[in-house]
Motif scaffolding. Structure first.
Motif, PDB file in Angstrom:
ATOM      1  N   LEU A   1       4.647 -40.715 -22.405  1.00  0.00           N
ATOM      2  CA  LEU A   1       5.857 -40.905 -22.128  1.00  0.00           C
ATOM      3  C   LEU A   1       6.791 -41.671 -23.103  1.00  0.00           C
ATOM      4  O   LEU A   1       8.009 -41.503 -23.061  1.00  0.00           O
ATOM      5  N   ALA A   2       6.144 -42.237 -24.341  1.00  0.00           N
ATOM      6  CA  ALA A   2       6.964 -42.826 -25.374  1.00  0.00           C
ATOM      7  C   ALA A   2       6.396 -42.874 -26.616  1.00  0.00           C
ATOM      8  O   ALA A   2       5.972 -43.539 -27.221  1.00  0.00           O
ATOM      9  N   SER A   3       6.211 -41.386 -26.958  1.00  0.00           N
ATOM     10  CA  SER A   3       5.490 -41.107 -28.194  1.00  0.00           C
ATOM     11  C   SER A   3       6.301 -41.665 -29.475  1.00  0.00           C
ATOM     12  O   SER A   3       5.644 -42.184 -30.465  1.00  0.00           O
ATOM     13  N   HIS A   4       7.617 -41.596 -29.392  1.00  0.00           N
ATOM     14  CA  HIS A   4       8.341 -42.235 -30.792  1.00  0.00           C
ATOM     15  C   HIS A   4       8.118 -44.016 -30.728  1.00  0.00           C
ATOM     16  O   HIS A   4       7.923 -44.316 -31.835  1.00  0.00           O
ATOM     17  N   LEU A   5       8.200 -44.375 -29.502  1.00  0.00           N
ATOM     18  CA  LEU A   5       8.203 -45.763 -29.558  1.00  0.00           C
ATOM     19  C   LEU A   5       6.695 -46.314 -29.938  1.00  0.00           C
ATOM     20  O   LEU A   5       6.477 -47.528 -30.683  1.00  0.00           O
TER      21      LEU A   5
ATOM     22  N   GLY B   1      13.033 -38.334 -28.310  1.00  0.00           N
ATOM     23  CA  GLY B   1      13.073 -36.929 -28.139  1.00  0.00           C
ATOM     24  C   GLY B   1      12.225 -36.301 -27.005  1.00  0.00           C
ATOM     25  O   GLY B   1      11.335 -37.047 -26.625  1.00  0.00           O
ATOM     26  N   VAL B   2      12.149 -35.044 -26.822  1.00  0.00           N
ATOM     27  CA  VAL B   2      11.331 -34.416 -25.776  1.00  0.00           C
ATOM     28  C   VAL B   2      10.752 -33.231 -26.295  1.00  0.00           C
ATOM     29  O   VAL B   2      10.035 -32.550 -25.498  1.00  0.00           O
ATOM     30  N   GLY B   3      10.661 -32.997 -27.627  1.00  0.00           N
ATOM     31  CA  GLY B   3      10.136 -31.597 -28.020  1.00  0.00           C
ATOM     32  C   GLY B   3      10.936 -30.457 -27.671  1.00  0.00           C
ATOM     33  O   GLY B   3      11.804 -30.193 -28.001  1.00  0.00           O
TER      34      GLY B   3
ATOM     35  N   ASP C   1      17.964 -31.262 -29.962  1.00  0.00           N
ATOM     36  CA  ASP C   1      17.308 -32.490 -30.101  1.00  0.00           C
ATOM     37  C   ASP C   1      18.294 -33.448 -29.098  1.00  0.00           C
ATOM     38  O   ASP C   1      19.370 -33.305 -28.835  1.00  0.00           O
ATOM     39  N   GLY C   2      17.564 -34.552 -28.778  1.00  0.00           N
ATOM     40  CA  GLY C   2      18.233 -35.667 -28.089  1.00  0.00           C
ATOM     41  C   GLY C   2      17.579 -36.796 -28.004  1.00  0.00           C
ATOM     42  O   GLY C   2      16.464 -37.072 -28.220  1.00  0.00           O
TER      43      GLY C   2
ATOM     44  N   ALA D   1      14.770 -40.810 -17.637  1.00  0.00           N
ATOM     45  CA  ALA D   1      15.667 -40.655 -18.606  1.00  0.00           C
ATOM     46  C   ALA D   1      14.904 -39.440 -19.411  1.00  0.00           C
ATOM     47  O   ALA D   1      15.838 -38.474 -20.054  1.00  0.00           O
ATOM     48  N   THR D   2      13.782 -39.468 -19.601  1.00  0.00           N
ATOM     49  CA  THR D   2      13.112 -38.018 -19.878  1.00  0.00           C
ATOM     50  C   THR D   2      13.384 -36.981 -19.541  1.00  0.00           C
ATOM     51  O   THR D   2      13.747 -35.897 -19.865  1.00  0.00           O
ATOM     52  N   THR D   3      13.230 -36.945 -18.086  1.00  0.00           N
ATOM     53  CA  THR D   3      13.545 -35.912 -17.122  1.00  0.00           C
ATOM     54  C   THR D   3      14.921 -35.149 -17.454  1.00  0.00           C
ATOM     55  O   THR D   3      15.239 -34.094 -17.698  1.00  0.00           O
TER      56      THR D   3
END
Length: 706
Positions: free
Chosen positions: A256-260, A321-323, A302-303, A284-286
C-alpha cells in the motif's frame, strides 16, 4: 626388572592415552553456542516493515539482498503438521535423545563398515549447532573430527535449551530453496502463506526440501509421499511442481505504500510506524488508480496523492504512484520536483493582501502585457489565450488568470515573493528572485507534492507553518508565522468561492464540493504536470497527475486530470462530517461593494480593517502610468531593400496619461508623445525614452534595426 619395565610401559601408555584424550578433547572443542534468547536477538531479517498509525502493516522493503529472511517465527505460529513433519523427516527420536541419536549413529557406522551407502545421523540439534557454530556448517565439514565437534555443540545446546526452543530455532535458521532462509520466507515464497496457514501437504512438501533444497519436483514429491505414508501421491506431484514453478514472487505485504517504504526503510529489521491511516491510504490509491485508468496511458501515466491532517501535520496518505501503465513506476511522484504551474498564485495574492496593497475587490487589468527581462521579452498569456479586461483580484485568483498574477508580482517584487515561498516550505527555490523573474508568478519553479500539501496547509492553519509528520513519535515543532491570519483567511476565501471561478471552470466542475473547501489547480508548461491542491477545516489534499518521464499529457486540463482524484478523496474524508468554513480572524471587515461599469456584480467583500471601500472602478486610461507600447522592448526589425525607405518607418505608440510628455530617440528629441511620430532609424540598437514635463524618464525601450 620385567615388572618394573612393564610398570613403566603401562605408565607411558597411560600418559599417551591421557595425552591423546586431551588432544582429542582440544581438537574437537566446538565453538561457543549462544543461548536461545541471544540466538533470537541476533536474527537479522532481510526485510524492513512499514506500519500505519494503528500498527497495521502497509508495506515492506527488502534491504539485505544476500539472503531472504523474514521476521523470526515463534513455534506457536507454525502449523502443527509442519512441526510433526520436520521431526518425522529429520529426527524422529528428537524428543528422546540428549542431542545425539546413538542408535542412528551406530546404524550409520554399521552401514558404512558393510560398504553400504551411509545415511545421515545428524539430529535436529546437531544441525542447529551447525547453523549457530559458523565453521561447523562450512562446506566439506563432514569428517569424524567435525562430527565430534557437532556432537559436543549439540550436548551444550541441549543442556541450556528446551526442546521447543531447539525446534523453533531450527525452523527459523534452516535453509530452504534458493535464497529463502527460515520457514517464514519459505512458506511465503512457495505458497504465499504464513507458516501457521500451511496445509498438511504443503508442510510435507516444504520439509521434503530440507535434505536437498535444489532437488527437482519429482524428488521432492517422492520424499513428501514417503512422509505421508501409503496412498496415491498425484496431488503431491502437482503440488511440488506448483511450489517450484519459476516466476513465483514473494508476497509479503499489502503493497500500500511502496514509495514511502523505499524512503523510510533503510536497515534490515526496521519496523517503522508512520502517521499513515491505512483506510485513507487505500481510498487515495483507489481514486488515483481509477482516474489514471480512465485517462488512459496515451493521456497520462503517472500520479501521486498526499493527504495531511491540518491540526497535527500528520501525513494520512502518501501515494507516490500506482504502477499500471507507468514507465517510471519506481520514481516517487509525491517527492519528485515538478514545475508548479498556477499553484503558487494563492501565496502571491496573500503577500499582496498582507501589505494592504490588493484587497480581493481590487481591479486588475487582464490585458496583454510585454515585459523586458534580462533573457528577452516576456509576454504572459492566459490558459485559454483570451483576455477579460478589468477583473477583481478575487476573480483573477479563483479563475487562475495569468496576466493579473504577473501584474501582482510586479507590485510585490519577485525577491520578496521568492523569500515568502521559501518560508512556506518550498525548498526547491534555491536561486534568487532574479533567476526566476516574472514567470515565478505562473509557477516556473519546481516543487514537490509534499511541499505543496504543507504550504496549503499553512494557509489552512491561519498562516502558521510546522513541518509535516511522517512517522509516529516525530516531535511536534512550534509553529512559525509565514502569513498573517488575515491574509491567509482572505486567500482561502477567494479559493473557496465557486462564483468567482465560474467564468473559467464553470459552476459544476470537479472543484465544487457540497461543503466548504478552498482549492487551486495548476498546469505546467507544455502540459507536463497537472495539480489540484485544496483544504477544508480538517484536511489538506494534494494531487499531481502527469508523466514522470517529462513528456506532455494529451487532452488533460486543470479539472480533468488531478481534480477528480482530489474530489473523490475529499468526499471520502468528509463522509461523516462536512468541511466547515474557517472562523473569520479579527482585523477583517465586510463591505458591500459596487463595481463601476458592471465589471462584476455588486456583492459583499472583505477588507483589512480600516481599508474598506463601497465602490470600485477600473482606472481611466488617462490615469494610468504613461508607457511606450510600440515598439516593444527587445524587438528586432529588418529593413527590406525592395521596399522604399520612407514606407518602412516605425510608428511610436504611447499609452496612459502622456500629456506634456516627449519622446527621445538616442537622445534626439522627437517631439510630443501624443503626436505618435513615425521614425526611420539606421542599423543597430536604439534607445527610445519617454520623458515627463520635468524631463525625467518614465519609460524606455531598446530595439534593434537590421
Amino acid at each position: 626388572m620385567p615388572s618394573r619395565l612393564a610398570r613403566h610401559l603401562l605408565v607411558a601408555f597411560a600418559l599417551l592415552g591421557l595425552g591423546g584424550l586431551a588432544w582429542l578433547w582440544i581438537a574437537t572443542r566446538p565453538p561457543a553456542v549462544p543461548g536461545f534468547a541471544a540466538a533470537r536477538a541476533a536474527w537479522r531479517p532481510s526485510e524492513a516493515w512499514l506500519y500505519d498509525r494503528d500498527g497495521r502493516l502497509l508495506d515492506s522493503e527488502r534491504v539485505d539482498f544476500s539472503v531472504r529472511r523474514l521476521g523470526w517465527t515463534p513455534l506457536a505460529a507454525t502449523a502443527p503438521t509442519l512441526r510433526k513433519a520436520v521431526v518425522l523427516a529429520e529426527d524422529h527420536r528428537f524428543y528422546a535423545h540428549d542431542g545425539v541419536d546413538w542408535l542412528a549413529t551406530a546404524s550409520a557406522l554399521r552401514t558404512r563398515v558393510a560398504g553400504g551407502r551411509s545415511r545421515g545421523a545428524s539430529t535436529i540439534t546437531m544441525q542447529l549447532a551447525g547453523f549457530l557454530g559458523g565453521d561447523l556448517a562450512r562446506p566439506g565439514a563432514r569428517g569424524w573430527r567435525d562430527k565430534l565437534r557437532q556432537m559436543r555443540a549439540a550436548w551444550a545446546i541441549e543442556a541450556g535449551w528446551t526442546k521447543p526452543q531447539i525446534l523453533e530455532a531450527y525452523l527459523n535458521l534452516a535453509g530452504f530453496r534458493g535464497e529463502a532462509q527460515g520457514v517464514a520466507a519459505a512458506a511465503q515464497t512457495a505458497f504465499a502463506k504464513p507458516p501457521a496457514a500451511l496445509s498438511r501437504n504443503e508442510a510435507l512438501l516444504l520439509v521434503a526440501l530440507l535434505p536437498d533444497p535444489r532437488a527437482d519436483a519429482a524428488t521432492v514429491a517422492r520424499r513428501a509421499c514417503r512422509l505421508r505414508g501409503a496412498g496415491a501421491c498425484d496431488d503431491l506431484v502437482a503440488g511440488a511442481e506448483g511450489m517450484l514453478a519459476s516466476g513465483r514472487r514473494l508476497a509479503l505485504d499489502p503493497g500500500l505504500a511502496s514509495h514511502l517504504a523505499g524512503r523510510l526503510l533503510r536497515r534490515p529489521g526496521m519496523r517503522v510506524r508512520t502517521m499513515i491511516d491505512r483506510t485513507v491510504q487505500q481510498a487515495a490509491t483507489t481514486a488515483l488508480r481509477r482516474q489514471l485508468l480512465g485517462l488512459g496511458a496515451t493521456r497520462a501515466r503517472d500520479g501521486a496523492v498526499v493527504v495531511v491532517e491540518n491540526a497535527t501535520g500528520a501525513v494520512l496518505a502518501y501515494v507516490g504512484g500506482v504502477g499500471g501503465a507507468a514507465t517510471a513506476a519506481a520514481v516517487d511522484g509525491a517527492n519528485a520536483y515538478r514545475q508548479a504551474g498556477s499553484t503558487l498564485k494563492p501565496f502571491l495574492y496573500g503577500l499582496a493582501m498582507e501589505h494592504g496593497w490588493l484587497p480581493p475587490a481590487s481591479i486588475l487589468d487582464d490585458a496583454p502585457v510585454q515585459l523586458d527581462t534580462a533573457s528577452g521579452l516576456y509576454v504572459p498569456q492566459n490558459y485559454d489565450r483570451t483576455f477579460r479586461g478589468a477583473v477583481s483580484a478575487r476573480s483573477a485568483l479563483a479563475g487562475s488568470l495569468n496576466v493579473p498574477a504577473v501584474r501582482t508580482l510586479i507590485l510585490t517584487g519577485v525577491e520578496p515573493f521568492r523569500d515568502r515561498l521559501w518560508d512556506a516550505g518550498y525548498r526547491g527555490l534555491t536561486e534568487d528572485g532574479a533567476y526566476y523573474g516574472f514567470s515565478l508568478a505562473l509557477g516556473s519553479a519546481e516543487v514537490t507534492l509534499l511541499e505543496q500539501a504543507n504550504a496549503y496547509r499553512t494557509l489552512a492553519n491561519g498562516g502558521r507553518f510546522t513541518p509535516l509528520r511522517l512517522t509516529a513519535g516525530a516531535p511536534v515543532q512550534p509553529a512559525r508565522p509565514v502569513f498573517t491570519p488575515q491574509a491567509a483567511w482572505l486567500a482561502a476565501d477567494m479559493m473557496a468561492d465557486p462564483g468567482a471561478r465560474a467564468a473559467t471552470f464553470g459552476l459544476e466542475s470537479a472543484l465544487r464540493l457540497p461543503f466548504w473547501a478552498a482549492v487551486k489547480t495548476g498546469t505546467s508548461k507544455a502540459m507536463r504536470d497537472n495539480w489540484c491542491i485544496g483544504f477544508t477545516d480538517r484536511f489538506t489534499v494534494a494531487v499531481w497527475v502527469g508523466n514522470l518521464e517529462g513528456d506532455s499529457m494529451r487532452a488533460v486540463s486543470g479539472t480533468s486530470g488531478a481534480a477528480p482524484v482530489w474530489r473523490e478523496v475529499m468526499l471520502a474524508l468528509h463522509r461523516h462530517r462536512p468541511g466547515l468554513p474557517p472562523p473569520r480572524p479579527p482585523g477583517i471587515e465586510a463591505r458591500r461593494v459596487a463595481f463601476a461599469g458592471e465589471i462584476e456584480p455588486t456583492r459583499r467583500e472583505w477588507f483589512l480593517a480600516g481599508t474598506g471601500q463601497a465602490a470600485l472602478a477600473a482606472a481611466p486610461p488617462g490615469a494610468r502610468r504613461p508607457r511606450i507600447t510600440a515598439p516593444v522592448s527587445g524587438s528586432v526589425y529588418a529593413l527590406d531593400p525592395d521596399i522604399p525607405l520612407p514606407r518602412q518607418r516605425l510608428r511610436i505608440a504611447v499609452a496612459g496619461g502622456a500629456a506634456g510628455h516627449r519622446l527621445l530617440l538616442d537622445g534626439r528629441d522627437l517631439g510630443a508623445a501624443s503626436a505618435s511620430p513615425l521614425i526611420l532609424a539606421g542599423p543597430g540598437p536604439h534607445w527610445l525614452v519617454l520623458t515627463d514635463t520635468g524631463g525625467r524618464a518614465v519609460d524606455r525601450v531598446l530595439f534593434t534595426m537590421r
